[in-house]
Design an enzyme around this catalytic site. Structure first.
Site, short mmCIF file in Angstrom:
data_model
loop_
_atom_site.label_atom_id
_atom_site.label_comp_id
_atom_site.label_asym_id
_atom_site.label_seq_id
_atom_site.Cartn_x
_atom_site.Cartn_y
_atom_site.Cartn_z
N GLY A 239 54.29 75.14 63.23
CA GLY A 239 53.26 74.12 63.38
C GLY A 239 51.97 74.29 62.62
CD GLU A 275 61.10 78.18 66.50
OE1 GLU A 275 60.64 77.02 66.56
OE2 GLU A 275 61.90 78.63 67.34
NE ARG A 278 53.47 70.05 58.37
CZ ARG A 278 53.87 68.78 58.51
NH1 ARG A 278 53.83 67.95 57.50
NH2 ARG A 278 54.31 68.35 59.69
NE ARG A 314 55.25 64.71 55.82
CZ ARG A 314 53.95 64.70 55.87
NH1 ARG A 314 53.25 64.45 54.78
NH2 ARG A 314 53.31 64.95 56.99
CE1 TYR A 318 56.35 61.28 61.18
CE2 TYR A 318 56.56 62.04 58.92
CZ TYR A 318 57.06 61.94 60.19
OH TYR A 318 58.26 62.51 60.50
CB CYS A 346 63.23 44.85 48.73
SG CYS A 346 64.00 44.98 47.13
#
Ligand code: LLP
Length: 421
Positions: A239, A275, A278, A314, A318, A346
């Protein structure tokens, strides 16, 4: 810090010019840097030393087997959330005892595959899942090591679609019910309770939510030990956020994160697992695309690229920001002008950026989306029957295509027409 820099006026990945790769394999494509992947992985191992620890790379962020092998060779463990990701970790040569299996809906078949191939631990997220795993392991005559994911009810203060640590989210068991659930786990056959798991969300740009969560995990460790459980591992999830816009955001560094872990849970005598996805893969990758047309619209100029929302979802999913740079370095003092940067798909959602200041660009110019290594290629689709784009791995002055662009024949061959047609 990454290894995508201008050299002699052209953006390079390490020692390779992105324009050279574009000329050989065409655009668009993803390009990853071995040196950046390596450095980011090492930042975590250094930050956690000397605590006993395992950095399990979250495969969901970037799952190409060549990338996994790069990290696996450095000693990384892997965090998987599906049988497919488990297979990728194994294909990269990562041993089962370095693979943790997370995810809120593991099927019995997925459990069986992991138990057969070897697994470090399952991060169990509910009582029904725990009972199913007990049945599967017992029927195979093996013991499944488990940590139970607790939901600490902490606000990660990130995008609502990627926050996971609030009680209204679907993840983990409420921390208040942990004693009860651990007691049942200890009674069930086929399970060995080894630890506690927590993950509160992704792209966190402050440390305080981690701190709140990890303090709750420390308390819980004491409580569960007093209740007779041998808690020997803490999986603290991933995270940690990355800077997407240069000069704009300054998320905490892995060293500060490591210091926080030591301060909150470092004296419990547990092996620490994390873990991260990113932070290892994000700035290790760029998406390179070519300008197809520049279209002068009403009061705005559209930069129409050959990459689209199906290649990098992305921004439309988001509202995420990715820096976009010209591959040929603009001359010093070049005036920027605003462009709406869009793809050919489109729908209006296929917009990467609105009124983005960029140097003047023309048909045929190359641009690179920065910070595209994480949740880029892995979230791509073939919407509009646009072939999945290739992935390239650079190491020093050489590169390899680590996933080729499929041909239209290959794409069409996956469809089958019933005999009645
Ligand atoms: N562990 C678990 C259990 C996770 O669910 C995740 C991410 C991670 C680790 C890795 O988190 P990271 O270190 O990468 O933040 N598609 C979204 C991100 C989804 C994250 C899902 N879980 C995006 O593009 O921003």
């Amino acid at each position: 810090m990454d290894h995508f820099l201008y050299r002699s006026g052209t953006l390079h990945a390490e020692d390779v010019a992105l324009s050279d790769i574009a000329q050989v394999i065409g655009t668009p494509f993803y390009c990853y840097s071995t040196a950046t992947l390596t450095r980011h992985y090492q930042l975590f191992t250094e930050a956690l030393s000397p605590l006993p620890h395992l950095v399990c790379f979250a495969i969901k962020s970037l799952s190409n087997v060549a990338v996994l092998k790069t990290l696996g060779n450095l000693g990384a463990g892997m965090d998987v959330v599906s049988a497919g990701e488990y297979m990728r970790a194994k294909a990269a040569g990562v041993p089962g005892d370095k693979i943790v299996f997370s995810g809120v809906g593991k099927t019995r078949e997925e459990m069986r595959i992991a138990l057969e191939g070897g697994i470090r631990q399952f991060n169990v997220e509910s009582e029904p899942e725990m009972r199913a795993l007990s049945e599967v392991a017992s029927s195979m005559g093996v013991i499944a090591p488990i940590a139970i994911r607790v939901n600490p009810d902490v606000d990660a203060r990130t995008h609502e679609k990627i926050a996971t640590g609030k009680s209204e989210n679907k993840f983990g068991i409420p921390i208040a019910r942990a004693s009860e659930v651990y007691a049942e786990a200890a009674r069930l056959p086929g399970l060995d309770v080894v630890g506690i798991d927590v993950h509160i969300g992704s792209q966190l740009t402050e440390l305080s939510p981690f701190e709140q969560a990890y303090l709750k995990v420390a308390d819980l460790t004491h409580r569960l030990r007093a209740e007779g459980h041998d808690i020997r591992r803490l999986d603290l999830g991933g995270g940690l956020g990355i800077p997407y816009a240069r000069n704009n955001e300054a998320p905490p560094l892995p060293t500060d994160y490591g210091a926080l872990i030591k301060r909150t849970v470092g004296d419990l005598g547990c092996e620490i697992e994390i873990e991260p996805g990113r932070l290892i893969s994000g700035n290790s990758g760029v998406l390179v695309s070519r300008v197809i047309y520049v279209k002068n619209g009403e009061g705005r100029d559209f930069l129409i690229l050959d990459a689209a929302m199906n290649d990098l979802v992305r921004p439309s999913m988001y509202g995420a920001h990715h820096d976009i740079v010209a591959v040929e370095e603009p001359a010093a003092g070049t005036e920027q002008q605003p462009y709406d940067v869009v793809g050919p798909v489109c729908e209006t959602g296929d917009t990467f950026a609105k009124a983005r200041p960029l140097p003047p660009l023309a048909e045929g110019d190359l641009v690179a989306f920065r910070s595209a290594g994480a949740y880029g290629s892995v979230m791509a689709s073939e919407y509009n029957t646009r072939p999945l784009i290739p992935e390239v791995l650079v190491k020093g002055d050489h590169y390899a295509v680590i996933r080729a662009r499929p041909t239209f024949e290959e794409i069409l061959a996956r469809d089958t027409v019933p005999e009645w047609l």
